[in-house]
Design an enzyme around this catalytic site. Sequence first.
Site, short mmCIF file in Angstrom:
data_model
loop_
_atom_site.label_atom_id
_atom_site.label_comp_id
_atom_site.label_asym_id
_atom_site.label_seq_id
_atom_site.Cartn_x
_atom_site.Cartn_y
_atom_site.Cartn_z
N THR A 40 0.76 -1.24 -0.16
CA THR A 40 -0.09 0.11 -0.11
C THR A 40 0.81 1.35 0.06
O THR A 40 1.96 1.34 0.40
CB THR A 40 -0.90 0.04 1.30
OG1 THR A 40 0.03 -0.02 2.36
CG2 THR A 40 -1.95 -0.93 1.10
N GLY A 72 3.35 5.05 3.10
CA GLY A 72 4.55 4.90 4.11
C GLY A 72 4.29 4.85 5.22
O GLY A 72 3.25 4.31 5.70
N CYS A 74 3.90 6.83 7.87
CA CYS A 74 3.12 7.86 8.49
C CYS A 74 1.63 7.51 8.15
O CYS A 74 0.79 7.42 9.11
CB CYS A 74 3.16 9.11 7.69
SG CYS A 74 2.01 10.56 8.24
N GLY A 122 10.78 8.69 26.92
CA GLY A 122 9.51 9.70 27.07
C GLY A 122 9.47 10.66 26.08
O GLY A 122 9.28 11.95 26.33
N GLY A 123 9.70 10.33 24.72
CA GLY A 123 9.47 11.29 23.71
C GLY A 123 7.92 11.23 23.32
O GLY A 123 7.25 10.87 23.82
N ILE A 124 7.94 11.90 21.77
CA ILE A 124 6.71 11.76 21.34
C ILE A 124 5.98 10.41 21.24
O ILE A 124 4.81 10.63 21.41
CB ILE A 124 6.91 12.38 19.85
CG1 ILE A 124 7.37 13.92 19.98
CG2 ILE A 124 5.67 12.46 19.04
CD1 ILE A 124 7.50 14.86 18.68
N VAL A 142 17.12 1.55 31.51
CA VAL A 142 16.82 0.31 31.23
C VAL A 142 18.04 -0.49 31.20
O VAL A 142 18.83 -0.31 30.37
CB VAL A 142 15.74 -0.11 30.35
CG1 VAL A 142 15.66 -1.52 30.26
CG2 VAL A 142 14.43 0.39 30.72
N ARG A 160 14.38 7.37 16.02
CA ARG A 160 14.45 6.48 14.72
C ARG A 160 15.76 6.84 14.12
O ARG A 160 16.23 7.92 14.29
CB ARG A 160 13.30 7.06 13.82
CG ARG A 160 11.80 6.63 14.61
CD ARG A 160 10.81 7.12 13.82
NE ARG A 160 10.55 6.50 12.61
CZ ARG A 160 9.96 5.26 12.38
NH1 ARG A 160 9.41 4.74 13.48
NH2 ARG A 160 9.81 4.88 11.19
N HIS A 176 -14.62 35.35 18.84
CA HIS A 176 -14.78 35.15 20.57
C HIS A 176 -16.06 34.14 20.67
O HIS A 176 -17.18 34.53 19.80
CB HIS A 176 -14.90 36.31 21.10
CG HIS A 176 -15.29 36.04 22.70
ND1 HIS A 176 -14.44 35.93 23.54
CD2 HIS A 176 -16.30 36.33 23.27
CE1 HIS A 176 -14.89 35.55 24.63
NE2 HIS A 176 -16.01 36.06 24.81
P1 NAD Z 1 11.99 10.99 20.37
O1 NAD Z 1 13.25 11.47 19.97
O2 NAD Z 1 10.73 11.98 20.31
O3 NAD Z 1 11.83 10.38 22.01
C1 NAD Z 1 12.97 9.54 22.24
C2 NAD Z 1 13.03 9.60 23.76
O4 NAD Z 1 13.61 8.39 24.37
C3 NAD Z 1 14.05 10.75 24.22
O5 NAD Z 1 13.23 11.43 25.31
C4 NAD Z 1 15.13 10.03 24.58
O6 NAD Z 1 15.90 10.98 25.48
C5 NAD Z 1 14.78 8.89 25.27
N1 NAD Z 1 15.84 7.58 25.31
C6 NAD Z 1 16.42 7.52 24.44
N2 NAD Z 1 17.33 6.15 24.64
C7 NAD Z 1 16.88 5.83 25.83
C8 NAD Z 1 17.06 4.79 26.87
N3 NAD Z 1 18.09 3.88 26.65
N4 NAD Z 1 16.20 4.96 28.09
C9 NAD Z 1 15.36 5.60 28.08
N5 NAD Z 1 14.98 6.85 27.42
C10 NAD Z 1 15.87 6.98 26.13
O7 NAD Z 1 11.65 9.63 19.43
P2 NAD Z 1 10.40 8.92 19.40
O8 NAD Z 1 9.39 9.18 20.19
O9 NAD Z 1 10.83 7.55 19.01
O10 NAD Z 1 9.93 9.39 17.83
C11 NAD Z 1 10.69 9.15 16.69
C12 NAD Z 1 10.46 10.31 15.73
O11 NAD Z 1 9.42 10.14 15.13
C13 NAD Z 1 10.99 11.64 16.15
O12 NAD Z 1 11.78 12.41 15.34
C14 NAD Z 1 9.50 12.08 16.19
O13 NAD Z 1 9.63 13.52 15.73
C15 NAD Z 1 8.95 11.32 15.08
N6 NAD Z 1 7.49 11.20 15.44
C16 NAD Z 1 6.78 12.54 15.61
C17 NAD Z 1 5.27 12.68 15.66
C18 NAD Z 1 4.41 13.78 15.77
O14 NAD Z 1 4.95 14.56 14.94
N7 NAD Z 1 3.49 13.82 16.56
C19 NAD Z 1 4.68 11.15 16.43
C20 NAD Z 1 5.70 10.27 16.42
C21 NAD Z 1 6.94 10.36 15.97
#
Ligand code: NAD
Length: 475
Positions: free
Chosen positions: A40, A43, A45, A183-185, A239, A274, A446
């Site tokens: 499909t 990609g 996304c 604790g990222g996105i 971890v 990633r 408003h």
């Molecule tokens: P991210 O970089 O947002 O977060 C990864 C987190 O993992 C960071 O806070 C980092 O400090 C932490 N980390 C790294 N190694 C670790 C470890 N060994 N133990 C504990 N914590 C650790 O990456 P993501 O959340 O995996 O997202 C990947 C990519 O995809 C990003 O570039 C993001 O911009 C993109 N994305 C964007 C969206 C959106 O725009 N809403 C949604 C999903 C993904």
Amino acid sequence: MTGTKHAEIVVIGAGPGGYAAAFRASDLGKQVLLIDKDPTLGGVCLNRGCIPSKALLHISKVMDETKSLAKMGVTYGEPKIDLEAIRAHKDKIVSQLSGGITQMAKVRNVETIQGSATFKSNLELNIETENGHVSVSFDKCIIATGSTAAMIPGVPADHSSVLTSRTALDLVDIPERLLVIGGGIIGLELGQVYAALGSQVSVVEFLPNLLPGTDPDLVKPLQRKLKKQFESILLSSKVTSVEPNDDGTLTVTIENDKGATTKVYNKVLVAVGRKPNSNLLNLDSTDIEMDERGFINVDVYRRTSVKNIFAIGDIAGNPMLAHKATHEGKVAAEVASGHSAVFDVRAIPSVVFTDPEVAWAGLTEIVAKENGISYEKGEFPWAASGKAIAMGANQGKTKILFDPESKQVLGVGIVGPGAGDMISEGMLAIEMGADADDIGLTVHPHPTLGETFAAAAEAFSGTITDLYNPKNKGH
Ligand code: NAD
């Protein structure tokens, strides 16, 4: 299928960058071949990322909102979750959208091939399809093959209880206890989905803050909410081992400055960033240059070091965001088609689609402080917004960073429901070089959350009436 082909423009990867590039080049009159290894189009996304996660985040947000209605006098019973129906709903959205892309490729006469492409030289590709090899020579090539979830050494990546964003979205089951590493996105978006569906979620983040790099005042309202939704949030923690048990659970050891703890989880989601898919393309057979992290080096036209080959999206560097890929895809397609175009943006917006949403664009306070960039700030707390109070969103905030001399917008940060939609007005302000008066003197409707953007500008100018602001005196 075996044989040889020639394409004026070949695009490898049919994600939001690749299909935009293919369609734009076709609209400009080029003969285009679009290759993707997936059956499909769309990609990561569309098929395994932004879109399915948003379908699930919508469900979790509405579930949470119905709970919050209790404070407003309306109480619902416990939700009943039909996982199969949720999966079917998500899959239907994905197939509707990918079907639309297939249709758009057809009407544009963009030929698509399902297969894995590797380079043979600066002018030729090999495509491995289900039915054999196809050799493709090209005038121009656009690489848009994206990225893959990074794994942590020592974590058994192929274990069925170890999830990535890709497998977590398959929603095979709702684990009783889920550990999110990162604790990222992705970690926070998917953590919130699983928490709403009934998992006890813990998140472990290596750095001292959630969403590292995001202004802490924007993260605070989200973190406050996550503290209630998650079992635990472990910051400055790592971890150190993940050991599979016979019953399919995982024993995880987490270390921080207080020592090591060991706990059992039903599943672990690895969301630690990633990495670009540059290792899959046999780039050694070309003169394409990469940096030490595997991103392909590109110029402002998105040309690689080989001038007939372009690279866009995640594989061409951070930020790894679909809207950056799409924009780059159009630039690359236009340049490859002989038109003048350049990647020249003042900012790329970021949105975390949690509840509340967090969005920012342009200069952040963290970056300004790190680099000694002077700025002044206009800020409007949503606790003073009638619409936000009516929605129970008083924790939100809109802030604008201004250039102290020109009063032009340098950056915008928003937290609260709909922040991801609202940030577009901030983007327009940044791109247009708007100043505080341009925004404050624009009549905003408003009662809306959008008017908090004008209010933040007025708070900066000293003309706001919805807050008491000592700065107003004499303005
Ligand atoms: P991210 O970089 O947002 O977060 C990864 C987190 O993992 C960071 O806070 C980092 O400090 C932490 N980390 C790294 N190694 C670790 C470890 N060994 N133990 C504990 N914590 C650790 O990456 P993501 O959340 O995996 O997202 C990947 C990519 O995809 C990003 O570039 C993001 O911009 C993109 N994305 C964007 C969206 C959106 O725009 N809403 C949604 C999903 C993904």
